[in-house]
Design an enzyme around this catalytic site. Structure first.
Site, PDB file in Angstrom:
ATOM      1  N   ASP A 373     -24.542  12.751  51.018  1.00 31.31           N
ATOM      2  CA  ASP A 373     -24.605  13.787  49.603  1.00 31.31           C
ATOM      3  C   ASP A 373     -24.094  13.393  48.141  1.00 31.31           C
ATOM      4  OD1 ASP A 373     -22.517  14.926  50.840  1.00 31.31           O
ATOM      5  OD2 ASP A 373     -22.399  16.446  49.004  1.00 31.31           O
ATOM      6  N   GLU A 374     -25.479  13.620  46.845  1.00 31.08           N
ATOM      7  CA  GLU A 374     -24.910  13.834  46.408  1.00 31.08           C
ATOM      8  C   GLU A 374     -24.305  12.033  46.008  1.00 31.08           C
ATOM      9  OE1 GLU A 374     -24.089  18.060  44.936  1.00 31.08           O
ATOM     10  OE2 GLU A 374     -22.742  16.961  45.924  1.00 31.08           O
ATOM     11  N   VAL A 375     -24.886  11.282  45.823  1.00 32.10           N
ATOM     12  CA  VAL A 375     -24.317   9.369  45.389  1.00 32.10           C
ATOM     13  C   VAL A 375     -24.836   9.600  44.145  1.00 32.10           C
ATOM     14  CG1 VAL A 375     -25.078   7.618  45.990  1.00 32.10           C
ATOM     15  CG2 VAL A 375     -24.637   8.911  47.817  1.00 32.10           C
TER      16      VAL A 375
END
Length: 598
Positions: A373-375
């Protein structure tokens, strides 16, 4: 056959419930509703509802009250109620010991007190418990059969002797059956004994019983976060015990994040040595093994999460060569969470091959969670090496992200693991995901519907973030909403519904530590437990007196086990001096780890 509670006809003395739907009430109306039209009058009949949590999916009952015998003062605390199991294994004996702890919370001290006049109990009594199960495999898995049946009946030889028979295809179903029996045995106030001492008796009401039960969803979980605040081993084990008591079966252990890497690695000792908050804030191999074994004995799977390619700055403290250095754009002292593996560096994949191999042995469940997530692509864009690689291979950032996910899924597969990921992996890399990938959705039910439609399996967490509403802001998730709302997306085919595995409540660790995790998590997670075990789509999730009375009883059981659950308002449902009304002071507490071994 098993039917949802909405189709049950009331049996014996249980009355039809009076329902009021809360799922669509606006927030203000939900606040005013108890004042304008309370669910029941003060001092509701506690015995008008079955004692179970979660509610079995099918049951019938009668009207006979059975006494449940205690050990004699000279007997072992585990004597008095005959028990047999086929096969007779150490695991089922442990389950029986735990069930006895739920049945007889006062233990031998109260049982030694004499009855009035020194006379023994007379009348119908439960005298024997028999358990039979087929598959004795003792490692829980995603596809384990948790069904069971339970009967409480008068023995053929009569003489007021009754038997409870539990049958199940597997050890884990048998464990659930024993827990159901334990919830049926309740304390009642006895008459004053010799010397003015009060004696409490234990009874099983409304026999005979027949229960046929199985969960609606196979994945019923809680995610804990040990990276933002380290949780001592005892705290982690306590969450496993709470899961077990609520017939939930997955501890999703978000072990690491940007803030810390608190898991010992023998292959890479620098990870824990430099990545943990302190040397005392590391889970050793022995700690991990204890959590896994403690959970196994209770039918709980431990699914560990190592978030990647982002959310892992703490790893870079020992292995900076594997990471993108974007600290010029994002100061590391305030925006460290954007750090990321360099997906173009072959050394990253060699490292992960070895690390994930080690952790696959330490965490033996067939599923491993690899985050995703949230790269922050803007961080990758700071690397001249990455920009050059993308140009050479005609890639954009989404392509690069998908390449990383494809490779780490391949590594996991080589170690016999199925990968569970946050929904960004599905949204941005679905074309490279293997068909057995599990998508955990945290950003909206629409994404879950799409993933199930595309042939992937899904776990829902979006409505169950229990850390909201405190200093981090946002709305607090109310237990009424958890209970009322169906996790199954609408308008799916039966085949697509079959890929919906269940749901997880998530308690993120930014504002949670060992001192408040119990209260923030329980009793709200218990509501999700019943929702996932008992209630199918055609049940509207309406809340009646029975839900509230049963939940308060379950909260008392959790308090007795040392789980510091938040109380539910009981003012309109119990007489003030009822045994359950103030169980914090009425009922004894025991450590969940103090049970005697068989």
């Amino acid at each position: 056959d098993i039917r949802p509670p909405s189709s049950l006809s009331p049996n014996g003395p249980f009355p039809p419930p009076k329902m009021r739907a809360l799922s669509t009430a606006p927030c203000l109306l939900r606040i005013l509703l108890p004042l304008l039209c309370p669910l029941s009058s003060r001092g509701a009949d506690v015995d008008a509802y079955p004692p179970f949590w979660p509610l079995p999916r099918h049951f019938t009952n009668g009207s006979t009250t059975l006494s449940v015998p205690f050990p004699s003062p000279s007997a072992s605390p585990l004597a008095g109620l005959a028990f047999s199991a086929h096969p007779d294994t150490a695991d089922i004996r442990r389950a029986w010991t735990r069930a006895l702890g739920v049945m007889f919370p006062w233990g031998a001290e109260a049982e030694a007190r004499p009855r009035a006049g020194g006379e023994a109990a007379t009348g119908p009594a439960l005298t024997r418990v028999e358990v039979r199960f087929g598959d004795a495999a003792s490692v829980p898995s995603l596809d384990m059969d948790e069904s069971y049946s339970l009967r409480v009946f008068e023995a053929a030889e009569a003489n007021n002797s009754w038997t409870c028979a539990v049958e199940a295809p597997t050890l884990f179903g048998a464990m659930h059956g024993l827990l159901t029996l334990a919830q049926m045995v309740e304390p009642v106030e006895g008459e004053g004994g010799g010397g003015g001492e009060e004696r409490r008796a234990f009874v099983l009401k409304k026999a005979p019983w027949e229960v046929k039960d199985a969960p609606v969803f196979p994945h019923r979980g809680l995610m804990i976060d040990t990276s933002r605040h380290f949780l001592p081993l005892e705290t982690v084990l306590r969450q496993v015990e709470a899961l077990h008591l609520n017939k939930m079966n997955v501890l999703h252990w978000h072990a690491t994040d940007a803030e810390s890497m608190p898991v010992e690695s023998e292959a890479f000792p620098g990870l824990g040595a430099k990545g943990a908050f302190a040397p005392s804030a590391v889970y050793s191999k022995a700690d991990v093994a204890e959590v896994v074994e403690f959970a196994r004995q209770r039918g709980v799977r431990v699914v560990v999460e190592f978030d990647m390619p982002g959310h892992n700055y703490a790893w870079s403290l020992s292995h900076p060569e594997l990471f993108v250095n974007c600290s010029d754009m994002y100061p590391v002292d305030t925006r460290f969470w954007v750090a990321s593996f360099d997906p173009t560096n072959e050394a990253v994949y060699s490292f992960l091959e070895k690390f994930l191999g080690e952790m696959s042995d330490a965490f033996p469940d067939g599923v491993i969670h690899l985050g995703g997530d949230e790269v922050q692509y803007s961080c990758w864009n700071e690397s001249a090496r990455i920009r050059s690689y993308m140009e050479e291979h005609h890639m954009n950032f989404t392509d690069l992200y998908a390449m990383f996910e494809q490779r780490v899924h391949g590594i996991a597969r080589r170690h016999n693991k199925t990968v569970q990921s946050w929904d960004e992996v599905y949204v941005s890399a679905r074309s490279v995901l293997p068909p057995d990938a599990i998508v955990q959705v945290w950003r909206g039910v629409e994404t879950l519907t799409a993933a199930l439609t595309d042939g992937f399996r899904g776990v829902l967490s979006a409505p169950y973030y229990l850390n909201g509403g405190f200093d981090m802001g946002g709305p607090q998730v109310m237990w009424q909403d958890i209970y009322s709302n169906d996790p199954m997306p609408k308008n799916l085919t039966k085949e697509q519904e079959g890929r919906m595995l269940g749901a997880e409540a998530c308690i993120w660790g930014e504002e949670v530590n060992e001192f408040n995790i119990d209260g923030r998590t329980w009793f709200r997670a218990s509501m999700l437990g019943e929702r996932l075990w008992s209630l199918e789509g055609n049940y509207t999730g309406r809340i009646d007196d029975g839900v509230l009375i049963r939940s308060i009883k379950q909260e008392c059981r959790m308090l007795r086990a040392g789980i510091k659950a938040t109380p539910i308002d009981d003012r309109d449902r119990f007489p003030r001096r009822n045994l359950w009304a103030q169980c914090e002071v009425e009922l004894p507490r025991h450590s969940f780890r103090s049970e005697p071994q068989p």
